[in-house]
Design a protein around this motif. Sequence first.
Motif, mmCIF file in Angstrom:
data_model
loop_
_atom_site.group_PDB
_atom_site.id
_atom_site.type_symbol
_atom_site.label_atom_id
_atom_site.label_comp_id
_atom_site.label_asym_id
_atom_site.label_seq_id
_atom_site.Cartn_x
_atom_site.Cartn_y
_atom_site.Cartn_z
ATOM 1 N N ARG A 91 10.478 -9.137 5.677
ATOM 2 C CA ARG A 91 9.010 -9.051 5.675
ATOM 3 C C ARG A 91 8.580 -10.589 6.656
ATOM 4 N NH1 ARG A 91 5.239 -7.306 0.578
ATOM 5 N NH2 ARG A 91 6.916 -5.773 -0.321
ATOM 6 N N LEU A 92 7.615 -10.143 7.348
ATOM 7 C CA LEU A 92 7.386 -10.946 8.213
ATOM 8 C C LEU A 92 6.621 -12.366 7.503
ATOM 9 C CD1 LEU A 92 5.022 -8.776 10.766
ATOM 10 C CD2 LEU A 92 7.150 -10.007 11.156
ATOM 11 N N THR A 93 5.935 -12.058 6.306
ATOM 12 C CA THR A 93 5.387 -13.024 5.409
ATOM 13 C C THR A 93 5.072 -12.639 4.140
ATOM 14 O OG1 THR A 93 3.559 -14.770 5.014
ATOM 15 C CG2 THR A 93 2.900 -12.688 6.056
ATOM 16 N N LEU A 141 0.783 -1.060 -0.121
ATOM 17 C CA LEU A 141 -0.118 -0.122 0.079
ATOM 18 C C LEU A 141 0.930 1.331 0.104
ATOM 19 C CD1 LEU A 141 -2.864 1.461 0.316
ATOM 20 C CD2 LEU A 141 -2.509 1.146 2.833
ATOM 21 N N LEU A 142 0.653 1.974 -1.013
ATOM 22 C CA LEU A 142 1.646 3.141 -1.415
ATOM 23 C C LEU A 142 2.885 3.185 -0.617
ATOM 24 C CD1 LEU A 142 -1.006 5.504 0.278
ATOM 25 C CD2 LEU A 142 -0.889 4.961 -1.841
ATOM 26 N N GLU A 143 3.600 2.008 -1.357
ATOM 27 C CA GLU A 143 5.150 1.722 -1.088
ATOM 28 C C GLU A 143 5.618 1.247 0.153
ATOM 29 O OE1 GLU A 143 7.324 5.082 -2.365
ATOM 30 O OE2 GLU A 143 6.639 5.063 -4.480
ATOM 31 N N THR A 144 4.236 0.784 0.890
ATOM 32 C CA THR A 144 4.359 0.352 2.510
ATOM 33 C C THR A 144 3.767 -0.904 2.506
ATOM 34 O OG1 THR A 144 4.221 2.405 2.877
ATOM 35 C CG2 THR A 144 3.730 0.722 4.632
ATOM 36 N N PRO A 145 4.713 -2.141 2.826
ATOM 37 C CA PRO A 145 3.895 -3.580 3.029
ATOM 38 C C PRO A 145 3.201 -3.507 4.292
ATOM 39 C CG PRO A 145 6.495 -3.372 3.524
ATOM 40 C CD PRO A 145 5.972 -2.207 3.286
ATOM 41 N N ILE A 146 1.995 -3.824 4.207
ATOM 42 C CA ILE A 146 0.867 -4.136 5.285
ATOM 43 C C ILE A 146 0.569 -5.411 5.522
ATOM 44 C CG2 ILE A 146 -1.161 -3.231 6.037
ATOM 45 C CD1 ILE A 146 0.682 -1.007 5.740
ATOM 46 N N LEU A 147 0.309 -5.607 6.759
ATOM 47 C CA LEU A 147 -0.262 -6.918 7.191
ATOM 48 C C LEU A 147 -1.194 -6.770 8.022
ATOM 49 C CD1 LEU A 147 1.432 -10.406 8.530
ATOM 50 C CD2 LEU A 147 -0.282 -9.179 9.876
ATOM 51 N N VAL A 148 -2.350 -7.055 7.689
ATOM 52 C CA VAL A 148 -3.745 -6.845 8.586
ATOM 53 C C VAL A 148 -4.195 -8.463 9.198
ATOM 54 C CG1 VAL A 148 -6.216 -6.002 8.825
ATOM 55 C CG2 VAL A 148 -4.570 -4.959 7.059
ATOM 56 N N ARG A 149 -4.228 -8.379 10.559
ATOM 57 C CA ARG A 149 -4.544 -9.619 11.070
ATOM 58 C C ARG A 149 -5.615 -9.734 12.190
ATOM 59 N NH1 ARG A 149 -2.848 -13.293 15.339
ATOM 60 N NH2 ARG A 149 -2.022 -15.451 14.622
ATOM 61 N N PHE A 158 -10.768 -0.515 7.015
ATOM 62 C CA PHE A 158 -10.157 0.553 6.369
ATOM 63 C C PHE A 158 -8.872 0.614 7.244
ATOM 64 C CE2 PHE A 158 -14.129 1.965 4.970
ATOM 65 C CZ PHE A 158 -14.086 2.730 3.833
ATOM 66 N N VAL A 159 -7.688 1.145 6.570
ATOM 67 C CA VAL A 159 -6.332 1.312 7.266
ATOM 68 C C VAL A 159 -5.868 2.670 6.658
ATOM 69 C CG1 VAL A 159 -4.003 0.585 7.563
ATOM 70 C CG2 VAL A 159 -5.656 -1.245 7.248
ATOM 71 N N ASN A 160 -5.179 3.311 7.937
ATOM 72 C CA ASN A 160 -4.647 4.595 7.903
ATOM 73 C C ASN A 160 -2.921 4.565 8.084
ATOM 74 O OD1 ASN A 160 -3.758 7.346 8.583
ATOM 75 N ND2 ASN A 160 -5.920 7.778 7.995
ATOM 76 N N LEU A 161 -2.056 5.009 7.411
ATOM 77 C CA LEU A 161 -1.059 5.103 7.386
ATOM 78 C C LEU A 161 -0.228 6.191 8.352
ATOM 79 C CD1 LEU A 161 0.367 3.861 4.060
ATOM 80 C CD2 LEU A 161 -0.179 2.354 5.904
ATOM 81 N N GLY A 162 -1.041 7.110 8.647
ATOM 82 C CA GLY A 162 -0.580 8.241 9.493
ATOM 83 C C GLY A 162 -0.198 8.014 10.665
ATOM 84 N N GLU A 163 0.336 8.738 11.562
ATOM 85 C CA GLU A 163 0.851 8.781 12.913
ATOM 86 C C GLU A 163 -0.247 8.873 14.002
ATOM 87 O OE1 GLU A 163 4.300 10.653 14.091
ATOM 88 O OE2 GLU A 163 5.283 9.509 12.503
ATOM 89 N N ASN A 164 -1.157 10.083 13.569
ATOM 90 C CA ASN A 164 -2.225 10.396 14.535
ATOM 91 C C ASN A 164 -3.673 10.818 13.525
ATOM 92 O OD1 ASN A 164 -1.089 10.620 17.210
ATOM 93 N ND2 ASN A 164 0.244 12.041 16.225
ATOM 94 N N ASN A 169 4.661 -4.734 7.503
ATOM 95 C CA ASN A 169 5.062 -6.190 7.297
ATOM 96 C C ASN A 169 6.527 -6.333 7.296
ATOM 97 O OD1 ASN A 169 4.973 -8.966 6.727
ATOM 98 N ND2 ASN A 169 4.265 -8.706 4.707
ATOM 99 N N VAL A 170 7.088 -5.802 8.460
ATOM 100 C CA VAL A 170 8.659 -6.056 8.483
ATOM 101 C C VAL A 170 9.041 -6.181 9.765
ATOM 102 C CG1 VAL A 170 10.964 -4.501 8.153
ATOM 103 C CG2 VAL A 170 8.962 -4.048 6.572
#
Length: 374
Positions: free
Chosen positions: A82-84, A55-63, A141-147, A74-75
């Motif tokens: 990568r975790l997987t 996602l947007l150059e960022t590997p994401i894992l949702v569990r 939904f997932v958000n990549l921001g800090e706050n 996902n790192v």
Amino acid sequence: MFTNQTHLQHLLRPDQYTSEEQYRAELRHLFQPAWHPLAVKSDLARPGDFLTFDLLETPILVRNFGGELRAFLNVCPHRHSRLTDKPRGNTERLRCQYHGWEFNAEGRTGKIPDARAFRPWDRDNSCLRRFAVETCGDVVFVNLGENPVPLREWLGAVWEPWQDYGGDYRHAATWEKDFPCNWKIVLENSLESYHIPEVHPKTFKEYSAEENSWHELTDTFTSFRTVPPSDWPTRAGNWMVRRLGRPVENMYWHRVRHPHVTGASLDVMRIMQCVFPTGPATCRYRSLFFTLRGARRGPLAWATYRFLRPIATAVAKKVFDEDGRIYGGVQQGLVASPHRGVIGTREERIFHFQEYVTRGCRGPRELTVAADRA
């Protein structure tokens, strides 16, 4: 009726659909603060179910951790693996595929093979990076921001109508495809009906008359609604809606929450789509499709639902493919175009979207400087 009664200026230049600088500005100012629809709850129904995304150059894992959804980078903090690499699966524990480090629902380390080798333990720097997860209806939904702002606040006007992406409407299919074009080409195509006679001559045939078309325009949201034609597919759909126990509203809605999330609805279906930039001239388009199940039970209702689901899904995928055939040609035309471009009244949502991109990519500091100069 449309808001504007004269044509509008094309605000974005052709180079803003191709340049690396524009792409980076959009990632930073438009996409980093945004919420991104990635999945539905049924994709992560059991404890241990997981999905991965780029996602947007960022590997994401949702569990799913015991009924609670969590999202992480996902790192692994150990040696950066990568975790997987699996796109989806189910595991008893969240465990790195490289050295077997395990992590809990908070992203903190659990079991570490030969943990004594890492004394003294740096707990603060051994956690997974966590991202915010929220749901609207059945959509995750997932958000990549800090706050990030809460999802409901970010969605604003579309929160209520998108709540029924679930409930009486069951998830029928998810699909996505990469396209050789800038993400704005895909989004702009979804914002206008002017292309329908040329691109969808068999699925939609023609666009609705202006007197049966309405636009709503706000700073972060626009919508289009119209009355479907009174043809046999509409009448057949209305019959199925009644058999499934829903009232017939006989209205088509298309809503967008800028920069990139759209939702379309008819009585028989709901679809949420999101376009993600993957480069200055490439993107990925993801669709979450729902068909009406309704509250009524019994053999007739069950048969109606089983009949409706594959037909509606096939039509939605056909429309997706028809639109997809023109994206590459638009991108190639932009590369060579000497023209300013022009936007008709039926395309006024594009003008509003381009205003959003232009304003948003200035960033807070640039907007403050511009205001001071004014």
